[in-house]
Scaffold this motif. Structure first.
Motif, mmCIF file in Angstrom:
data_model
loop_
_atom_site.group_PDB
_atom_site.id
_atom_site.type_symbol
_atom_site.label_atom_id
_atom_site.label_comp_id
_atom_site.label_asym_id
_atom_site.label_seq_id
_atom_site.Cartn_x
_atom_site.Cartn_y
_atom_site.Cartn_z
ATOM 1 N N UNK A 1 27.679 -45.114 -19.215
ATOM 2 C CA UNK A 1 28.836 -45.970 -19.482
ATOM 3 C C UNK A 1 29.714 -45.384 -20.593
ATOM 4 N N UNK A 2 29.081 -44.906 -21.659
ATOM 5 C CA UNK A 2 29.844 -44.345 -22.777
ATOM 6 C C UNK A 2 30.555 -43.061 -22.362
ATOM 7 N N UNK A 3 29.830 -42.181 -21.694
ATOM 8 C CA UNK A 3 30.409 -40.902 -21.281
ATOM 9 C C UNK A 3 31.532 -41.119 -20.272
ATOM 10 N N UNK A 4 31.342 -42.071 -19.373
ATOM 11 C CA UNK A 4 32.392 -42.376 -18.402
ATOM 12 C C UNK A 4 33.666 -42.852 -19.075
ATOM 13 N N UNK A 5 33.526 -43.672 -20.102
ATOM 14 C CA UNK A 5 34.688 -44.166 -20.837
ATOM 15 C C UNK A 5 35.427 -43.020 -21.534
ATOM 16 N N UNK A 6 34.671 -42.116 -22.156
ATOM 17 C CA UNK A 6 35.294 -40.960 -22.818
ATOM 18 C C UNK A 6 36.013 -40.079 -21.804
ATOM 19 N N UNK A 7 35.381 -39.847 -20.648
ATOM 20 C CA UNK A 7 35.989 -39.011 -19.608
ATOM 21 C C UNK A 7 37.283 -39.610 -19.080
ATOM 22 N N UNK A 8 37.333 -40.931 -19.005
ATOM 23 C CA UNK A 8 38.519 -41.598 -18.458
ATOM 24 C C UNK A 8 39.699 -41.592 -19.408
ATOM 25 N N UNK A 9 39.437 -41.343 -20.694
ATOM 26 C CA UNK A 9 40.503 -41.519 -21.689
ATOM 27 C C UNK A 9 40.877 -40.256 -22.459
ATOM 28 N N UNK A 10 40.031 -39.218 -22.428
ATOM 29 C CA UNK A 10 40.232 -38.069 -23.324
ATOM 30 C C UNK A 10 40.542 -36.803 -22.537
ATOM 31 N N UNK A 11 41.508 -35.977 -22.990
ATOM 32 C CA UNK A 11 41.883 -34.750 -22.271
ATOM 33 C C UNK A 11 40.851 -33.642 -22.454
ATOM 34 N N UNK A 12 40.811 -32.721 -21.498
ATOM 35 C CA UNK A 12 39.788 -31.678 -21.461
ATOM 36 C C UNK A 12 39.928 -30.679 -22.605
ATOM 37 N N UNK A 13 41.165 -30.394 -23.046
ATOM 38 C CA UNK A 13 41.329 -29.388 -24.090
ATOM 39 C C UNK A 13 40.820 -29.880 -25.442
ATOM 40 N N UNK A 14 40.864 -31.189 -25.667
ATOM 41 C CA UNK A 14 40.328 -31.748 -26.919
ATOM 42 C C UNK A 14 38.805 -31.704 -26.898
ATOM 43 N N UNK A 15 38.216 -31.974 -25.741
ATOM 44 C CA UNK A 15 36.765 -32.072 -25.632
ATOM 45 C C UNK A 15 36.078 -30.712 -25.718
ATOM 46 N N UNK A 16 36.690 -29.684 -25.125
ATOM 47 C CA UNK A 16 36.037 -28.379 -25.032
ATOM 48 C C UNK A 16 35.674 -27.773 -26.377
ATOM 49 N N UNK A 17 36.602 -27.796 -27.336
ATOM 50 C CA UNK A 17 36.333 -27.208 -28.657
ATOM 51 C C UNK A 17 35.205 -27.936 -29.378
#
Length: 494
Positions: free
Chosen positions: A378-394
């Motif tokens: 549930x938590x990871x799904x929420x983050x995936x739905x709201x956050x862009x990939x370039x912010x997450x990768x670093x």
């Protein structure tokens, strides 16, 4: 509270006994573990990050970025293999740190791994969403942008996050499906993963075999583009920056070590799984990056589906179709393995009392930590739905590199403090290889510190983790509560 209590260690012998008496079923063979690693490694890195890193930072020299990142991973993987052969338990680097450096370091390591696996799963889900949207578009089915893009996006000019009204529903759906599969059981999940791995590796090999005949060598010139003056953009600085980005793609081999408590013969199979999956995927990454940048100018690859774009450019729609199928399958298995890794770390930390007990509850029928898995999903799904990939990768790369450096140090520490422990697998050329692992990790970390958003979030994350430890975990730690006995104790008390 004395400082020495923060450094209480779990006995290696007790950790080994916990492994023998664990509740989780031992169903995974060496082949399953290699497949598990490949299933996690071949995903967003090869289908998304390769093109973006080449276009923005390294150009055709992205292959050198993969060499640099892969070399760093080799040193870390050898250290993981030695520790996994000694401590065949769930929890990966968290358990290793608990045995070698003490509870506070174990907590920090576990907290870093939660960032690594959780944010990485969200990152992959965003990439998966992009390929699904592109695939459906080919059949005339268009998902509105407002329902297929993250809520936030990064403004590169100002290095700030801009919040909008969008939501990435395909990414949320993908995480939900993988969560359900993991609740049903790891054997079933591993069987599905094996099928997916065959599909995506076949597609990657097909892309290499067909694409090599359409390569235009002119696209490789200049091989190392001239620096633009922007830090990390082309030149040798770009190769380093590219290595720190594609490093994200290698975290899958570490997920093999989280499965140690469900391996049939962990002392033998886990090292094989770690090193085997890393070798196979490094070779594939290098070949794909070489063909990809040879098919189209590298400047055009900053898109969510770079491999599909490259195949479209040579006029082979049937191959583009297969590539999208392979990418969707590949990213699906990566989501599953990353979710799996995080739930097992939560499970192990809960059994030690450092996380609430609900994270350690095992379903009586499926024999999986089901509450843990659902909450994490549930938590990871929420983050995936709201956050862009370039912010997450670093963020993933930074947390992973720090964890790898600690692992390399742990090998050096245990060699000195516990020289007589049985080591079915040993790091060759020690202490040089572990030291090189620490140095390589530090080198790549230095290129990530130029992004202030990443640094601020990372430091805030560490502060929150320490607050949780001092506010909850240290009061519930089983290691602290057991002052004597055979269950949990510090090595010094033995």
């Amino acid at each position: 509270m004395t400082f020495s209590k923060l450094l209480l260690k779990k006995s290696v012998l007790i950790i080994q006994r916990e492994s023998d008496n664990g509740e989780l079923k031992r169903t995974l063979s060496a082949t399953n573990l290699i497949s598990l690693g490949i299933g996690c490694i071949i995903g967003a890195g090869i289908f998304v990050m390769t093109g973006q890193a080449a276009a923005q930072y390294a150009g055709p020299a992205i292959i050198l970025s993969f060499v640099l990142a892969g070399l760093c991973c080799v040193f870390a993987a050898l250290c993981y293999a030695e520790l996994a052969s000694m401590l065949p338990v769930s929890g990966s680097a968290y358990s290793y740190a608990y045995a070698s450096l003490g509870e506070i370091f174990a907590w920090v390591m576990g907290w870093l791994l939660l960032l690594e696996y959780g944010v990485a799963a969200s990152t992959v889900a965003v990439g998966w969403s992009g390929y699904v949207v592109s695939f459906l578009h080919g059949f005339g089915i268009d998902i509105p942008t407002a329902l297929s893009t993250p809520t936030a996006h990064m403004d590169l000019a100002t290095q700030t996050l801009i919040i909008g009204n969008n939501i990435n529903l395909p990414a949320l759906f993908g995480i939900a499906m993988m969560t359900l599969l993991l609740v049903l059981g790891v054997k079933e999940s591993a069987s599905v993963n094996n099928v997916i791995v065959v599909i995506k590796v076949s597609v990657v090999l097909l892309f290499i075999a067909v694409g090599i005949f359409y390569v235009n060598p002119a696209n490789w010139h200049p091989f190392i583009p001239e620096p633009t003056g922007v830090p990390g953009q082309y030149g040798w600085g770009g190769i380093l920056r590219g290595a720190s980005i594609v490093f994200f793609a290698y975290v899958g081999f570490e997920a093999v070590s989280t499965a140690a408590q469900e391996a049939k013969n962990p002392k033998r199979d886990v090292p094989i799984g770690i090193l085997g999956s890393l070798f196979v995927c490094t070779v594939l990454y290098m070949l794909v990056s070489l063909v990809l940048t040879g098919l189209v100018p590298f400047q055009t690859l900053n898109v969510p589906d770079p491999i599909a774009k490259a195949v479209d450019a040579i006029g082979l729609p049937w191959l583009a179709f297969l590539v999208k199928i392979g990418a969707i399958a590949g990213l699906t298995s990566v989501m599953m393995v990353l979710l799996y890794g995080q739930t097992r770390i939560f499970y192990t930390m809960a059994r030690d009392g450092l996380m609430p007990a609900m994270f350690g509850k095992v379903h009586p029928r499926f024999q999986t930590p089901w509450i843990n898995t659902i909450l994490v999903g549930a938590i990871i799904g929420l983050v995936a739905a709201t956050t862009p990939i370039d912010v997450l990768g670093d963020l993933v790369s930074l947390g992973t590199l720090c964890a790898f450096a600690i692992i390399c140090f742990s090998v050096l520490y245990l060699r000195r403090k516990e020289p007589n422990l049985p080591r079915p697998f040993t790091v060759p050329f020690s202490p040089y290889f572990p030291i090189l692992g620490i140095l390589f990790c530090g080198y790549l970390i230095s290129s990530l510190l130029s992004n202030p958003v990443t640094v601020k979030f990372y430091l805030a994350y560490l502060v929150v983790g320490l607050l949780i430890y001092f506010g909850y975990s240290r009061f519930h730690s089983h290691l602290r509560k057991e002052t004597a006995g055979d269950i949990l104790r510090a090595p010094e008390a033995q």
